[in-house]
Scaffold this motif. Sequence first.
Motif, mmCIF file in Angstrom:
data_model
loop_
_atom_site.group_PDB
_atom_site.id
_atom_site.type_symbol
_atom_site.label_atom_id
_atom_site.label_comp_id
_atom_site.label_asym_id
_atom_site.label_seq_id
_atom_site.Cartn_x
_atom_site.Cartn_y
_atom_site.Cartn_z
ATOM 1 N N GLY A 126 -3.665 18.048 1.762
ATOM 2 C CA GLY A 126 -4.541 17.165 2.728
ATOM 3 C C GLY A 126 -4.061 16.899 3.972
ATOM 4 O O GLY A 126 -4.505 16.142 4.649
ATOM 5 N N GLY A 127 -2.747 17.462 4.280
ATOM 6 C CA GLY A 127 -2.282 17.127 5.791
ATOM 7 C C GLY A 127 -2.692 18.103 6.459
ATOM 8 O O GLY A 127 -3.488 19.020 6.316
ATOM 9 N N PRO A 128 -2.502 17.714 7.858
ATOM 10 C CA PRO A 128 -1.766 16.956 8.583
ATOM 11 C C PRO A 128 -2.282 15.475 8.461
ATOM 12 O O PRO A 128 -3.386 15.417 8.209
ATOM 13 C CB PRO A 128 -1.109 17.366 9.846
ATOM 14 N N PHE A 129 -1.685 14.324 8.843
ATOM 15 C CA PHE A 129 -2.248 13.231 9.040
ATOM 16 C C PHE A 129 -2.742 12.797 7.410
ATOM 17 O O PHE A 129 -3.801 12.095 7.418
ATOM 18 C CB PHE A 129 -2.967 12.855 9.989
ATOM 19 N N LYS A 130 -1.996 13.013 6.371
ATOM 20 C CA LYS A 130 -2.240 12.720 5.213
ATOM 21 C C LYS A 130 -2.596 11.462 4.643
ATOM 22 O O LYS A 130 -1.577 10.602 4.902
ATOM 23 C CB LYS A 130 -1.427 13.428 4.067
ATOM 24 N N LEU A 131 -3.609 10.863 4.051
ATOM 25 C CA LEU A 131 -3.851 9.531 3.691
ATOM 26 C C LEU A 131 -3.599 9.649 2.234
ATOM 27 O O LEU A 131 -3.963 10.327 1.360
ATOM 28 C CB LEU A 131 -5.222 9.130 3.704
ATOM 29 N N VAL A 132 -2.730 8.360 1.778
ATOM 30 C CA VAL A 132 -2.436 8.488 0.218
ATOM 31 C C VAL A 132 -2.846 6.893 -0.413
ATOM 32 O O VAL A 132 -2.567 5.999 0.338
ATOM 33 C CB VAL A 132 -0.760 8.388 0.267
ATOM 34 N N GLU A 133 -3.602 7.054 -1.393
ATOM 35 C CA GLU A 133 -3.860 6.025 -1.830
ATOM 36 C C GLU A 133 -3.187 4.968 -2.348
ATOM 37 O O GLU A 133 -2.148 5.329 -3.142
ATOM 38 C CB GLU A 133 -5.204 6.085 -2.915
ATOM 39 N N GLU A 134 -3.093 3.594 -1.919
ATOM 40 C CA GLU A 134 -2.089 2.757 -2.491
ATOM 41 C C GLU A 134 -2.117 2.455 -4.000
ATOM 42 O O GLU A 134 -3.454 2.557 -4.556
ATOM 43 C CB GLU A 134 -1.988 1.773 -1.617
ATOM 44 N N GLN A 135 -1.168 2.441 -4.626
ATOM 45 C CA GLN A 135 -1.224 1.801 -6.306
ATOM 46 C C GLN A 135 -2.333 1.034 -6.543
ATOM 47 O O GLN A 135 -2.870 0.917 -7.416
ATOM 48 C CB GLN A 135 0.198 2.094 -6.845
ATOM 49 N N TRP A 136 -2.041 -0.174 -5.945
ATOM 50 C CA TRP A 136 -3.017 -1.232 -6.097
ATOM 51 C C TRP A 136 -4.502 -1.082 -6.149
ATOM 52 O O TRP A 136 -5.337 -1.449 -6.812
ATOM 53 C CB TRP A 136 -2.794 -2.626 -5.317
ATOM 54 N N SER A 137 -4.875 -0.203 -5.362
ATOM 55 C CA SER A 137 -6.347 0.310 -4.977
ATOM 56 C C SER A 137 -6.657 1.258 -6.217
ATOM 57 O O SER A 137 -7.582 1.111 -6.890
ATOM 58 C CB SER A 137 -6.582 1.040 -3.625
ATOM 59 N N VAL A 138 -5.646 1.976 -6.784
ATOM 60 C CA VAL A 138 -5.825 2.938 -7.824
ATOM 61 C C VAL A 138 -6.133 2.017 -9.126
ATOM 62 O O VAL A 138 -7.038 2.213 -10.060
ATOM 63 C CB VAL A 138 -4.830 3.791 -8.255
ATOM 64 N N GLU A 139 -5.306 1.099 -9.327
ATOM 65 C CA GLU A 139 -5.457 0.086 -10.527
ATOM 66 C C GLU A 139 -6.877 -0.695 -10.481
ATOM 67 O O GLU A 139 -7.377 -0.853 -11.502
ATOM 68 C CB GLU A 139 -4.299 -0.708 -10.669
ATOM 69 N N LEU A 140 -6.863 -1.212 -9.105
ATOM 70 C CA LEU A 140 -8.359 -2.119 -9.219
ATOM 71 C C LEU A 140 -9.526 -1.232 -9.143
ATOM 72 O O LEU A 140 -10.314 -1.659 -10.027
ATOM 73 C CB LEU A 140 -8.259 -2.424 -7.716
ATOM 74 N N ARG A 141 -9.529 0.077 -8.920
ATOM 75 C CA ARG A 141 -10.743 0.799 -9.566
ATOM 76 C C ARG A 141 -11.073 1.148 -11.008
ATOM 77 O O ARG A 141 -11.883 1.150 -11.317
ATOM 78 C CB ARG A 141 -10.710 2.187 -8.501
ATOM 79 N N LYS A 142 -9.644 1.255 -11.673
ATOM 80 C CA LYS A 142 -9.524 1.432 -13.009
ATOM 81 C C LYS A 142 -10.271 0.061 -13.549
ATOM 82 O O LYS A 142 -10.951 0.239 -14.643
ATOM 83 C CB LYS A 142 -8.317 1.660 -13.598
#
Length: 266
Positions: A205-221
Amino acid sequence: MAPNTKVILIRHGQATHNLDDDFSQPDPRLTELGKEQCVKGLRDAFADGEWGDFKDLELVVVSPLFRTLETAFLVFGKEFREGKVPFVVLPEIQETSPNPCDTGSSVESLKAGFPSLDFSNCERHDWLTKTHGFYTRDNLGVRATCARKWLFERPEKVIAVVTHSGFLRWLTPQDFPFVENRDKYRNCEYRGYTFAGTLADDGEGGPFKLVEEQWSVELRKVKRAGEPATPAVGPPDHTTEEGTSGTGSFGGDGTFDDPEQPTIVF
């Protein structure tokens, strides 16, 4: 780039074409449910602290389609009207397909509907032409990388991006194939991202890769708990016996625009 820039990615609320997958509707507006999703599902939730960085928001970047513009104003309009948070209309983050539902309106119509916004970015090149030129499907990888680069170079520390489900899958292609099959954003779903430390193309996904924050992953779950699994979806066969396009319609909201390879070369 501001250190540790946080980017909140938001899909628009339910629009009229989402009801029956009617991709022939030109630049659809939000439904009443879509408006309610924006207010109760996002604005009120943000004000109540569900997204902790809401109070530090410095910029809203929005696609120039009516449903995204309406969403941005319903969610962030108070901050905009008070002069606290500017809006930038960016055609690079419009939806992916050439269908009428994913093609915007003229700048004149947009100015009439949203007179307080600056649409000069839409006058840089022909953003309404999606059968050839920059906004074709063939250029989606480059377009997404340009959008990430643009966000990376902004000085703001907290940025909200209001866009579309199809384009979101290109904006964060490093999510593939590590999430559920076609992990499509729900209407008014949001996810939080930061930029990775490397600027090189790392094949994910680079360059300027965006990485999802863990709080976001957990909230979606948590929010998706109990939902049925996302069904497998494949591109439709539009070929007739004569070898020409049958319906002439593509999957709406970028349904069939998932990148097969996550590597993006800028």
